[in-house]
Design an enzyme around this catalytic site. Structure first.
Site, mmCIF file in Angstrom:
data_model
loop_
_atom_site.group_PDB
_atom_site.id
_atom_site.type_symbol
_atom_site.label_atom_id
_atom_site.label_comp_id
_atom_site.label_asym_id
_atom_site.label_seq_id
_atom_site.Cartn_x
_atom_site.Cartn_y
_atom_site.Cartn_z
ATOM 1 N N THR A 23 39.321 37.761 31.095
ATOM 2 C CA THR A 23 40.364 38.599 31.810
ATOM 3 C C THR A 23 39.595 39.181 33.153
ATOM 4 O O THR A 23 38.389 39.034 33.180
ATOM 5 C CB THR A 23 40.754 39.791 30.782
ATOM 6 O OG1 THR A 23 39.566 40.515 30.319
ATOM 7 C CG2 THR A 23 41.630 39.045 29.752
ATOM 8 N N VAL A 25 38.810 41.908 34.628
ATOM 9 C CA VAL A 25 37.810 43.086 34.744
ATOM 10 C C VAL A 25 36.595 42.610 33.836
ATOM 11 O O VAL A 25 35.423 42.656 34.322
ATOM 12 C CB VAL A 25 38.152 44.511 34.179
ATOM 13 C CG1 VAL A 25 37.039 45.487 34.040
ATOM 14 C CG2 VAL A 25 39.256 44.784 35.104
ATOM 15 N N CYS A 26 36.807 41.893 32.686
ATOM 16 C CA CYS A 26 35.882 41.579 31.963
ATOM 17 C C CYS A 26 34.972 40.515 32.536
ATOM 18 O O CYS A 26 33.695 40.454 32.585
ATOM 19 C CB CYS A 26 36.218 40.952 30.395
ATOM 20 S SG CYS A 26 37.204 42.282 29.633
ATOM 21 N N SER A 27 35.480 39.504 33.075
ATOM 22 C CA SER A 27 34.800 38.067 33.930
ATOM 23 C C SER A 27 34.460 38.449 35.212
ATOM 24 O O SER A 27 33.196 38.071 35.552
ATOM 25 C CB SER A 27 35.765 37.058 33.715
ATOM 26 O OG SER A 27 36.052 36.565 32.632
ATOM 27 N N VAL A 31 30.815 41.911 32.518
ATOM 28 C CA VAL A 31 29.877 40.804 32.118
ATOM 29 C C VAL A 31 28.698 40.632 33.255
ATOM 30 O O VAL A 31 27.799 40.783 33.005
ATOM 31 C CB VAL A 31 30.525 39.471 31.658
ATOM 32 C CG1 VAL A 31 29.291 38.307 31.391
ATOM 33 C CG2 VAL A 31 31.102 39.411 30.281
#
Length: 142
Positions: A23, A25-27, A31
């Site tokens: 996703t 924001v996550c990627s 992270v």
């Protein structure tokens, strides 16, 4: 299957729960924030960062390769049946989220754990921005 009690014993760990692999924001932000701040995290005594999502192991393996975490202090784990997510009472099952992601997921959070004991918890949502769970913010709590 990972026994979290055993995994967290005897060290300082940041456990990061995310709504979904790959996703934006996550990627694109979360992270990478942990990858970029490994030296600072280690200086604060952090031994490992565990990142998990309600996804299957194959998805998490693919995402780990995509994020280039091999050889880092970051380990990706899967919670395919939401066991950890439910145990932490951090299920994300609001209709707008489920309309996009398809099934209940994990709220965005980060926990500082020392020798199996939760020392600090940040859960994004409401008045708490996503950034409160990024590496920069968690460093201040270590």
């Amino acid at each position: 299957k990972v026994n979290m009690g055993e995994r967290l014993a005897g060290k300082k760990t940041i456990v990061v729960g995310l709504p979904g692999a790959f996703t934006p924001v996550c990627s694109g932000q979360q992270v990478p924030s942990y990858l970029a701040m490994q030296a600072e995290l280690k200086a604060k005594g952090v031994d490992e960062v565990l990142v998990y999502c309600v996804n299957d192991g194959a998805v998490m393996e693919g995402w780990a390769k995509d994020q280039k975490v091999a050889g880092s202090m970051i380990t990706f784990l899967a919670d395919p049946r939401s066991e950890l997510t439910k145990a932490l009472n951090l299920v994300l099952d609001e209709p707008p989220v489920m309309a996009v992601l398809g099934n209940p997921r994990c709220q965005r959070f980060a926990i500082v754990v020392e020798n199996g004991i939760i020392k600090d918890l940040a859960v994004a949502g409401g008045d708490v921005p996503d950034e409160a769970t990024f590496a920069e913010a968690m460093l201040k709590k270590c």
